[in-house]
Motif scaffolding. Structure first.
Motif, PDB file in Angstrom:
ATOM      1  N   ASP A  36       0.713  -1.229   0.044  1.00 54.47           N
ATOM      2  CA  ASP A  36       0.037   0.053   0.073  1.00 54.47           C
ATOM      3  C   ASP A  36       0.803   1.220  -0.026  1.00 54.47           C
ATOM      4  N   MET A  37       2.032   1.231   0.986  1.00 57.61           N
ATOM      5  CA  MET A  37       2.590   2.472   1.108  1.00 57.61           C
ATOM      6  C   MET A  37       3.553   2.638  -0.188  1.00 57.61           C
ATOM      7  N   TRP A  38       4.070   1.475  -0.805  1.00 63.71           N
ATOM      8  CA  TRP A  38       4.833   1.647  -2.008  1.00 63.71           C
ATOM      9  C   TRP A  38       4.113   2.238  -3.416  1.00 63.71           C
ATOM     10  N   GLN A  39       2.646   2.323  -3.251  1.00 64.37           N
ATOM     11  CA  GLN A  39       1.951   2.903  -4.445  1.00 64.37           C
ATOM     12  C   GLN A  39       2.396   4.348  -4.706  1.00 64.37           C
ATOM     13  N   TYR A  40       2.696   4.881  -3.586  1.00 66.41           N
ATOM     14  CA  TYR A  40       3.308   6.223  -3.783  1.00 66.41           C
ATOM     15  C   TYR A  40       4.681   6.425  -4.024  1.00 66.41           C
ATOM     16  N   ASN A  41       5.118   7.339  -4.901  1.00 67.47           N
ATOM     17  CA  ASN A  41       6.347   7.596  -5.222  1.00 67.47           C
ATOM     18  C   ASN A  41       7.203   8.076  -4.331  1.00 67.47           C
ATOM     19  N   PHE A  42       6.609   9.030  -3.502  1.00 70.35           N
ATOM     20  CA  PHE A  42       7.427   9.605  -2.223  1.00 70.35           C
ATOM     21  C   PHE A  42       8.016   8.479  -1.205  1.00 70.35           C
ATOM     22  N   MET A  43       6.912   7.626  -0.895  1.00 67.55           N
ATOM     23  CA  MET A  43       7.174   6.478   0.052  1.00 67.55           C
ATOM     24  C   MET A  43       8.177   5.633  -0.450  1.00 67.55           C
ATOM     25  N   ARG A  44       8.088   5.266  -2.002  1.00 71.43           N
ATOM     26  CA  ARG A  44       9.195   4.353  -2.526  1.00 71.43           C
ATOM     27  C   ARG A  44      10.491   5.091  -2.249  1.00 71.43           C
ATOM     28  N   VAL A  76      12.664  12.851   5.092  1.00 75.33           N
ATOM     29  CA  VAL A  76      12.630  11.806   4.338  1.00 75.33           C
ATOM     30  C   VAL A  76      11.504  11.629   3.284  1.00 75.33           C
ATOM     31  N   LEU A  77      10.469  12.041   3.740  1.00 75.63           N
ATOM     32  CA  LEU A  77       9.180  11.927   2.642  1.00 75.63           C
ATOM     33  C   LEU A  77       9.130  12.969   1.576  1.00 75.63           C
ATOM     34  N   GLY A  78      10.093  13.807   1.689  1.00 75.48           N
ATOM     35  CA  GLY A  78      10.206  14.691   0.267  1.00 75.48           C
ATOM     36  C   GLY A  78      11.306  14.443  -0.443  1.00 75.48           C
ATOM     37  N   ILE A  79      11.775  13.358  -0.416  1.00 71.42           N
ATOM     38  CA  ILE A  79      13.241  12.973  -1.366  1.00 71.42           C
ATOM     39  C   ILE A  79      12.771  12.759  -2.755  1.00 71.42           C
ATOM     40  N   ASP A  85      13.285  11.876  -6.965  1.00 72.43           N
ATOM     41  CA  ASP A  85      13.888  10.718  -7.642  1.00 72.43           C
ATOM     42  C   ASP A  85      15.440  10.952  -7.772  1.00 72.43           C
ATOM     43  N   SER A  86      15.683  12.067  -8.143  1.00 66.49           N
ATOM     44  CA  SER A  86      17.084  12.351  -8.705  1.00 66.49           C
ATOM     45  C   SER A  86      18.012  12.490  -7.477  1.00 66.49           C
ATOM     46  N   SER A  87      17.406  12.884  -6.146  1.00 63.59           N
ATOM     47  CA  SER A  87      18.031  12.675  -4.894  1.00 63.59           C
ATOM     48  C   SER A  87      18.641  11.343  -4.552  1.00 63.59           C
ATOM     49  N   VAL A  88      17.543  10.375  -4.783  1.00 61.73           N
ATOM     50  CA  VAL A  88      17.566   8.894  -4.633  1.00 61.73           C
ATOM     51  C   VAL A  88      18.841   8.204  -5.457  1.00 61.73           C
ATOM     52  N   LEU A  89      18.933   8.679  -6.590  1.00 61.40           N
ATOM     53  CA  LEU A  89      19.806   8.275  -7.497  1.00 61.40           C
ATOM     54  C   LEU A  89      21.153   8.962  -7.205  1.00 61.40           C
ATOM     55  N   GLY A 116      10.839   2.945  11.267  1.00 61.39           N
ATOM     56  CA  GLY A 116      10.416   4.449  11.497  1.00 61.39           C
ATOM     57  C   GLY A 116       9.470   4.887  10.479  1.00 61.39           C
ATOM     58  N   LEU A 117       9.637   4.665   9.264  1.00 63.57           N
ATOM     59  CA  LEU A 117       8.898   4.897   7.971  1.00 63.57           C
ATOM     60  C   LEU A 117       7.731   4.344   8.144  1.00 63.57           C
ATOM     61  N   PHE A 118       7.535   2.968   8.633  1.00 67.34           N
ATOM     62  CA  PHE A 118       6.554   2.220   8.612  1.00 67.34           C
ATOM     63  C   PHE A 118       5.515   2.875   9.609  1.00 67.34           C
ATOM     64  N   ILE A 119       6.077   3.096  10.641  1.00 69.01           N
ATOM     65  CA  ILE A 119       5.085   3.514  11.796  1.00 69.01           C
ATOM     66  C   ILE A 119       4.282   5.154  11.315  1.00 69.01           C
ATOM     67  N   ALA A 120       5.399   5.668  10.750  1.00 66.50           N
ATOM     68  CA  ALA A 120       5.156   7.289  10.511  1.00 66.50           C
ATOM     69  C   ALA A 120       3.935   7.237   9.521  1.00 66.50           C
ATOM     70  N   TRP A 121       3.678   6.096   8.694  1.00 61.55           N
ATOM     71  CA  TRP A 121       2.789   5.873   7.862  1.00 61.55           C
ATOM     72  C   TRP A 121       1.357   6.287   8.538  1.00 61.55           C
ATOM     73  N   TYR A 122       1.203   5.775   9.753  1.00 58.96           N
ATOM     74  CA  TYR A 122      -0.095   5.367  10.218  1.00 58.96           C
ATOM     75  C   TYR A 122      -0.096   6.627  11.061  1.00 58.96           C
ATOM     76  N   GLU A 123       0.964   7.216  11.820  1.00 57.43           N
ATOM     77  CA  GLU A 123       0.750   8.079  12.808  1.00 57.43           C
ATOM     78  C   GLU A 123       1.279   9.453  12.465  1.00 57.43           C
ATOM     79  N   PRO A 124       0.868  10.679  12.984  1.00 57.44           N
ATOM     80  CA  PRO A 124       0.990  11.846  12.482  1.00 57.44           C
ATOM     81  C   PRO A 124       2.039  12.423  13.057  1.00 57.44           C
ATOM     82  N   TYR A 125       3.069  11.829  13.337  1.00 58.64           N
ATOM     83  CA  TYR A 125       4.274  12.372  13.889  1.00 58.64           C
ATOM     84  C   TYR A 125       5.501  12.164  12.937  1.00 58.64           C
ATOM     85  N   PRO A 126       6.591  12.998  12.993  1.00 54.46           N
ATOM     86  CA  PRO A 126       7.749  12.953  12.145  1.00 54.46           C
ATOM     87  C   PRO A 126       8.669  11.713  12.040  1.00 54.46           C
ATOM     88  N   VAL A 127       8.869  10.981  11.089  1.00 53.27           N
ATOM     89  CA  VAL A 127       9.599   9.785  10.684  1.00 53.27           C
ATOM     90  C   VAL A 127      10.992   9.779  11.709  1.00 53.27           C
TER      91      VAL A 127
END
Lengths: 267, 325
Positions: free
Chosen positions: B18-26, B138-141, B143-147, B247-258
Motif C-alpha cells: 500500500d505504501m509503495w504505491q506512492y512514489n514519495f514513499m518508495r 525523508v518523505l520529500g526525497i 527521484d534524482s536525490s535517490v539516484l 520508523g517509516l512504517f510507523i510514521a505512515w500510520y501516525e501523524p508524527y515525524p519519521v
C-alpha cells in the motif's frame, strides 16, 4: 670490526638521538647479534622508547650511523615484530583477540580477497607460540594485563619476525606473571633464534635469561653483558654520580643512587 | 497522513505494498535503505576510532553548508558535501585520530553553526528549509536525490572495500599499524572523507541534529553484541535498516515525524541491550566482565600510568630502593 658482523642485527655508531631540538642521548655505540636476548633498562624519559622508534624507522637519528639488518632502518620492515605500550586499546575495545592477531598478519593488505586460511593458520600459530591459544576467542577489552601482553606478543609474532621489540611488556604485571612471560619470550628467543630487545623497569625477572643489557641513563648508553654493565663502577661512570649495585642472597639486583642523579623518575 | 489510506493490517507485506504505491514513499524507503547500509558500516569505524564527537560536529558543519546552498539556490546536498569534506580534511590534519581534539572541533562547530544561522537569516524563503536540514525530510526525497544517494553510496562502498583491512588495523591498533608502514595520515583522511559523504547523504533522512541515531547508535549497539568486526558491521547495518524501515512504517500510520520514530527505535534498542547486559552480569556474577558492562579495568591491566612500577609485596627487592630504573 669483528668477523661476526654478518650475524649483527643491530649496529649503532656514534649515535645521537632526540626529539626536535632536545638531545635524549648521544654518542652511543652498540651492537646486537642474531639470537640475543637484550634488556633495555633506564629511568623514565631516558630514551628507551626513542631507541625503538629509531629502529622502526619512525624517527631519524640526529647524527651517527644506525643499521638494522645491515641497512638504515625503514618504516614497515617486515622482519621486525613490535609490541608498543598501547594507548589505543582499553576496556572499551570490543574486539576478540584472534581478530587483532590476524590483522597483524593481513592488516597491511589493501583490497579484497586473499587466503583466509593462511591468515587463520598464521594467527593460530602465533597465539600458540605466545602461549595464548585459549585466549583467541576472548575480547581484548576484558583481558588481564598478562593475557593482553601474550596477545600482543602473538600479534607481533604473526609474520615470523627476526627481530622483536617489546616495549615494557612486564609493566604492571605481578612478579609471577612477569616471570612466566619472560619464560615464554626466552623460549622464543632460543627456539626460533628471534633477536629480542625488551624495555623494562626491573631487570630481576629477566636477569637469568639475558645475553646483553643496554643501559640508558643521563644522556648516555652503556652496553654489554649484564655482569659487566650492572656493576657499581660501570653505572657510576654512566650516571656521573655514585651508584651502588647490591645483590641479595637470591642474586636479585638493587640499584641505589642512580635515580636521584637523574631526577625525573617521578615526573 | 492518515486520511484516505488503507488502515494498518497485520499483513505487513500488504501494508508495505500500500505504501509503495506512492512514489514519495518508495523514494523514502530506497534512500533510507541505502543510507542505513552506508551509515551502519561507517558507524562501526566511528565507534572503533572514538570519533563520535567528530561525527556530530561534521553534521553541524554540514548544516551551514546546506544553509549556504539554499541561500544560493543550489541543491543542499552539494553544500553539505563541500562543507563536511572540507571540515573532515581539516580534522584529519589535526592528527591521525580526532579523539582528543574536542576543544578544537567544538570551536569550529560553534563557528559553523553561527555561519549557518547567518545564511538562514539572509535567506528570505521559508523556514521549512532549515527545519528539513536540521531534522531530515525523508518523505520529500526526489527521484534524482535517490539516484545521487545511490551513486555517492556506491563510491563510499567501493573505497571501503579497498581500504577495509588497513583502516580496521589503523583504527584498532594505531601504533603497530604505523610501525608496519601503513600510511596513517592517508587512512585518516580517507576515513574522514568517507564519513563526510555518509553524513551528507544521511542528513536527508535524519537531519544534522539527529545524525547520531544513524551513524553512531547502531554501531554502538553492534559492538556490545559481537566482538568480531565483520559481524559487528552486519549487525550495525541491520539495526540501522530496522530502525529506518520501522520508523517509516510507523510514521505512515501516525501523524508524527519519521525522524522521531527512527531515533526512538534506535534508542530503545540501545537501552534494551545495555539493560539486558547489566542484568545478566548481575544475575550470573561473572568474574570476567561481559562485553560492555563498563566498570574499571583491573589494576594490573593496561593503564595510562604503565610506565611507573607498582610496588609488589611479593617482590624480594625492597621497594623503597628503586630497582634499575
Amino acid at each position: 670490526m669483528q668477523p661476526s658482523v654478518d650475524a649483527e642485527v643491530i649496529r649503532a655508531e656514534h649515535l645521537d638521538v632526540g626529539y626536535r631540538d632536545k638531545t635524549v642521548w648521544q654518542d652511543a655505540d652498540f651492537g646486537v647479534r642474531r639470537g640475543e636476548f637484550v634488556a633495555v633498562i633506564g629511568p623514565n624519559g631516558a630514551g628507551k622508547t626513542t631507541l625503538f622508534r629509531m629502529l622502526l624507522g619512525l624517527q631519524r637519528p640526529f647524527r651517527g650511523d644506525l643499521r638494522v639488518f645491515g641497512t638504515p632502518p625503514t618504516r614497515g620492515n617486515r622482519k621486525i615484530g613490535y609490541v608498543p605500550q598501547r594507548h589505543t586499546i582499553d576496556h572499551e575495545t570490543h574486539v576478540e583477540s584472534d581478530k587483532l592477531v590476524r590483522l597483524g598478519f593481513s592488516g597491511t593488505r589493501w583490497g579484497p580477497g586473499f587466503s583466509l586460511r593462511a591468515e587463520k593458520e598464521a594467527a593460530a600459530d602465533a597465539l600458540a607460540a605466545a602461549g595464548a591459544t585459549d585466549l583467541g576467542r576472548k575480547c581484548v577489552g576484558a583481558m588481564s594485563g598478562g593475557e593482553l601482553q601474550r596477545v600482543f606478543l602473538a600479534e607481533a609474532l604473526v609474520g615470523n619476525p627476526e627481530l622483536l621489540l617489546l616495549d615494557e611488556p612486564l609493566a604492571n604485571l605481578d612478579i609471577r606473571r612477569s616471570r612466566e612471560l619472560v619464560q615464554t619470550i626466552n623460549g622464543l628467543v632460543r627456539a626460533r633464534k628471534v633477536t629480542t630487545l625488551l624495555v623494562a623497569h626491573d631487570i630481576n625477572p629477566l636477569i637469568q635469561c639475558l645475553d646483553k643489557v643496554i643501559y640508558i641513563a643521563n644522556g648516555k648508553v652503556a652496553t654489554g653483558a649484564p655482569s659487566t654493565v650492572l656493576t657499581s663502577e660501570s653505572l657510576t661512570a654512566l650516571y656521573g654520580v655514585p651508584v651502588e649495585v647490591l645483590r641479595d642472597s637470591r642474586n636479585n639486583i638493587v640499584i641505589v643512587g642512580g635515580e636521584e642523579g637523574h631526577g625525573d623518575e617521578h615526573e | 497522513m492518515s486520511s484516505g489510506i488503507p488502515p494498518f493490517s497485520w499483513n505487513l507485506v500488504t501494508d508495505l505494498r500500500d505504501m509503495w504505491q506512492y512514489n514519495f514513499m518508495r523514494n523514502a524507503f530506497e534512500a533510507a535503505t541505502i543510507i542505513a547500509i552506508v551509515a551502519g558500516i561507517i558507524g562501526y569505524f566511528v565507534v572503533l576510532r572514538r570519533s563520535a564527537f567528530a561525527t556530530h560536529a561534521l553534521g553541524h558543519v554540514g548544516f551551514s553548508g546546506a544553509a549556504g546552498a539554499v541561500l544560493f539556490g543550489v541543491n543542499p546536498v552539494y553544500g553539505l558535501l563541500l562543507f563536511t569534506m572540507s571540515a573532515g580534511t581539516g580534522m584529519s590534519l589535526l592528527g591521525t585520530r580526532a579523539t582528543n581534539r574536542d576543544v578544537e572541533i567544538g570551536t569550529v562547530l560553534a563557528f559553523a553553526l553561527g555561519v549557518g544561522l547567518l545564511f538562514l537569516s539572509l535567506y528570505t524563503g521559508y523556514a521549512t528549509e532549515a527545519y528539513s536540514i536540521l531534522f531530515g525530510e525523508v518523505l520529500g526525497i526526489s527521484d534524482s536525490s535517490v539516484l545521487f544517494t545511490l551513486e555517492a553510496s556506491l563510491v563510499v562502498l567501493a573505497v571501503l572495500v579497498l581500504v577495509y583491512r588497513p583502516l580496521l588495523f589503523a583504527s584498532l591498533d594505531e601504533d603497530v599499524a604505523d610501525a608496519k608502514g601503513l600510511p596513517m595520515r592517508f587512512l585518516s583522511l580517507t576515513f574522514m572523507l568517507l564519513l563526510a559523504v555518509a553524513i551528507s547523504i544521511a542528513v536527508q533522512v535524519i537531519g544534522v541534529l539527529l545524525i547520531f541515531a544513524m551513524m553512531v547508535t547502531p554501531a554502538a549497539i553492534a559492538v556490545r553484541l559481537t566482538k568480531r568486526p565483520m559481524t559487528a558491521v552486519v549487525v550495525s547495518v541491520g539495526v540501522a535498516l530496522f530502525a529506518s524501515w520501522a520508523g517509516l512504517f510507523i510514521a505512515w500510520y501516525e501523524p508524527y515525524p519519521v525522524s522521531f520514530f527512527i531515533v526512538t527505535i534506535a534508542f530503545c534498542i540501545y537501552v534494551a541491550v545495555r539493560a539486558a547486559q547489566a542484568l545478566s552480569a548481575r544475575l550470573f556474577h561473572r568474574v570476567v566482565r561481559p562485553l560492555g558492562s563498563g566498570g574499571p579495568i583491573p589494576r594490573d591491566s593496561l593503564q595510562a600510568g604503565a610506565s611507573r612500577p607498582i610496588p609488589r609485596p611479593s617482590d624480594p627487592v625492597p621497594t623503597e630502593t628503586e630497582p634499575a630504573g
